[in-house]
Design a protein around this motif. Structure first.
Motif, PDB file in Angstrom:
ATOM      1  N   VAL A  11       6.044   9.879 -13.594  1.00 15.67           N
ATOM      2  CA  VAL A  11       7.170   9.262 -12.895  1.00 15.67           C
ATOM      3  C   VAL A  11       6.666   7.990 -12.223  1.00 15.67           C
ATOM      4  O   VAL A  11       5.786   8.038 -11.359  1.00 15.67           O
ATOM      5  N   LEU A  42       7.482   4.250 -10.236  1.00 15.78           N
ATOM      6  CA  LEU A  42       8.394   3.476  -9.395  1.00 15.78           C
ATOM      7  C   LEU A  42       7.898   2.042  -9.362  1.00 15.78           C
ATOM      8  O   LEU A  42       6.751   1.783  -8.993  1.00 15.78           O
ATOM      9  N   CYS A  52       4.061   8.055  -9.161  1.00 10.36           N
ATOM     10  CA  CYS A  52       4.377   8.958  -8.054  1.00 10.36           C
ATOM     11  C   CYS A  52       4.073  10.418  -8.349  1.00 10.36           C
ATOM     12  O   CYS A  52       3.833  11.200  -7.418  1.00 10.36           O
ATOM     13  N   GLU A  90      12.737  14.559 -11.345  1.00 13.84           N
ATOM     14  CA  GLU A  90      12.000  13.934 -10.245  1.00 13.84           C
ATOM     15  C   GLU A  90      12.287  12.438 -10.183  1.00 13.84           C
ATOM     16  O   GLU A  90      12.456  11.867  -9.094  1.00 13.84           O
ATOM     17  N   ALA A  91      12.354  11.784 -11.343  1.00 12.21           N
ATOM     18  CA  ALA A  91      12.604  10.344 -11.375  1.00 12.21           C
ATOM     19  C   ALA A  91      13.963   9.998 -10.779  1.00 12.21           C
ATOM     20  O   ALA A  91      14.124   8.957 -10.133  1.00 12.21           O
ATOM     21  N   THR A 134      13.558  10.228  -6.847  1.00 10.06           N
ATOM     22  CA  THR A 134      12.385   9.609  -6.224  1.00 10.06           C
ATOM     23  C   THR A 134      12.752   8.700  -5.058  1.00 10.06           C
ATOM     24  O   THR A 134      12.142   8.766  -3.982  1.00 10.06           O
ATOM     25  N   GLU A 187      13.858  10.738  -2.034  1.00 11.26           N
ATOM     26  CA  GLU A 187      12.744  11.452  -1.414  1.00 11.26           C
ATOM     27  C   GLU A 187      11.831  10.495  -0.653  1.00 11.26           C
ATOM     28  O   GLU A 187      11.125  10.899   0.268  1.00 11.26           O
ATOM     29  N   ALA A 188      11.847   9.221  -1.055  1.00 12.84           N
ATOM     30  CA  ALA A 188      11.051   8.219  -0.351  1.00 12.84           C
ATOM     31  C   ALA A 188      11.718   7.747   0.932  1.00 12.84           C
ATOM     32  O   ALA A 188      11.123   6.988   1.697  1.00 12.84           O
ATOM     33  N   THR A 214      12.984   3.445 -11.424  1.00 13.10           N
ATOM     34  CA  THR A 214      12.190   4.655 -11.605  1.00 13.10           C
ATOM     35  C   THR A 214      12.337   5.056 -13.063  1.00 13.10           C
ATOM     36  O   THR A 214      13.438   5.018 -13.620  1.00 13.10           O
ATOM     37  N   GLU A 239       1.538  10.264  -3.980  1.00 12.58           N
ATOM     38  CA  GLU A 239       2.820  10.737  -3.491  1.00 12.58           C
ATOM     39  C   GLU A 239       3.418   9.643  -2.619  1.00 12.58           C
ATOM     40  O   GLU A 239       2.710   8.917  -1.922  1.00 12.58           O
ATOM     41  N   LEU A 240       4.737   9.514  -2.660  1.00  9.42           N
ATOM     42  CA  LEU A 240       5.386   8.478  -1.873  1.00  9.42           C
ATOM     43  C   LEU A 240       5.282   8.783  -0.386  1.00  9.42           C
ATOM     44  O   LEU A 240       5.469   9.912   0.051  1.00  9.42           O
ATOM     45  N   SER A 264       7.056   8.505   2.679  1.00  7.24           N
ATOM     46  CA  SER A 264       8.460   8.254   3.002  1.00  7.24           C
ATOM     47  C   SER A 264       8.642   7.397   4.250  1.00  7.24           C
ATOM     48  O   SER A 264       9.533   6.554   4.304  1.00  7.24           O
TER      49      SER A 264
END
Length: 236
Positions: free
Chosen positions: A19, A21, A40, A52-53, A56, A59-60, A102, A219-220, A222
């Motif tokens: 995935v 970004l 990500c 997930e894409a 994303t 979730e960020a 994404t 991992e993003l 956030s």
């Protein structure tokens, strides 16, 4: 880890689904980096990676109303003449013109990495070799580009070694001299002068620029990304 056999004597490596970004804003800073790319997450199941894409950005920490455009299906991508649609899950544009994409990139799982049995997510850290082809003959702004994940590794040194060889195929006569220009980072350098983490830069015979990078999956964060989004909103 040894890849499973498919019963024919040939290893059945399966695939990894990454995935990605990307964020870009050419008008805002024409002399700066055209695109920033993050990997990500990595999955062993395509459906899980696509799901997930699609979430994303949220979730960020981003919110739907912060975007003036937000598209999620191929029909809309085509109708709005959005470029680079392969694997694209979400195309969004903020009020200041920043573009978010994404998408899912696929590579053979030659290392035999295993994902979580339920989420199908690879939870340990990976280093990814990414090749970006900038097609200046199509668009001299640098926006026309193709990005591929060429391989994933457990260590930086493994990824770096692969990156140094990914454009070359001596058995087929493709060497450094096959390119109009070929630049590579020195043994103690982390880039070759063409952007962060870019270890190899080459120019092909048709003028295309090739950039090979090693990126660590991340991992993003956030909070940091949300703060950036708030700044985007506050400038309008």
């Amino acid at each position: 880890m040894t890849p499973k056999s498919n019963g024919t004597g040939t290893p059945d490596v399966g695939n990894l689904y990454h995935v990605l970004l990307s964020t870009s804003h050419i008008q805002k800073d024409p002399n700066g980096a055209i695109e920033k790319l993050r990997i990500c997450a990595t999955f062993t199941d395509l459906k899980a990676a696509k799901a997930e894409a699609h979430k994303t950005l949220f979730e960020a920490g981003y919110e739907r109303e912060w975007f003036t455009e937000y598209e999620t299906n191929q029909e809309e991508f085509a109708a709005h003449h959005i470029k680079r649609r392969t694997g694209l899950a979400v195309f969004a544009k903020a009020q200041d013109g920043t573009i978010f994409r994404t998408y899912v990139a696929t590579t053979p799982n030659v290392q035999g990495f295993e994902g979580d049995p339920e989420e199908h997510k690879v939870h340990f850290g990976l280093y990814h070799v990414v090749e970006t082809i900038v097609l200046y003959d199509e668009d001299d702004s640098g926006e026309a580009r193709e990005t591929n994940v060429e391989g994933s590794f457990r260590t930086y040194d493994e990824a770096r070694k692969f990156a140094s060889e990914v454009l070359l195929a001596p058995e087929d006569g493709v060497t450094k001299d096959s390119f109009d220009q070929y630049d590579e980072a020195g043994p103690t350098e982390k880039d070759c002068g063409y952007g962060d983490n870019v270890l190899v830069h080459a120019i092909g015979s048709n003028g295309e620029n090739l950039l090979v990078s090693v990126l660590k999956g991340q991992e993003l964060e956030s909070v940091r990304l949300t703060e950036a989004a708030i700044r985007i909103r506050s400038f309008n």
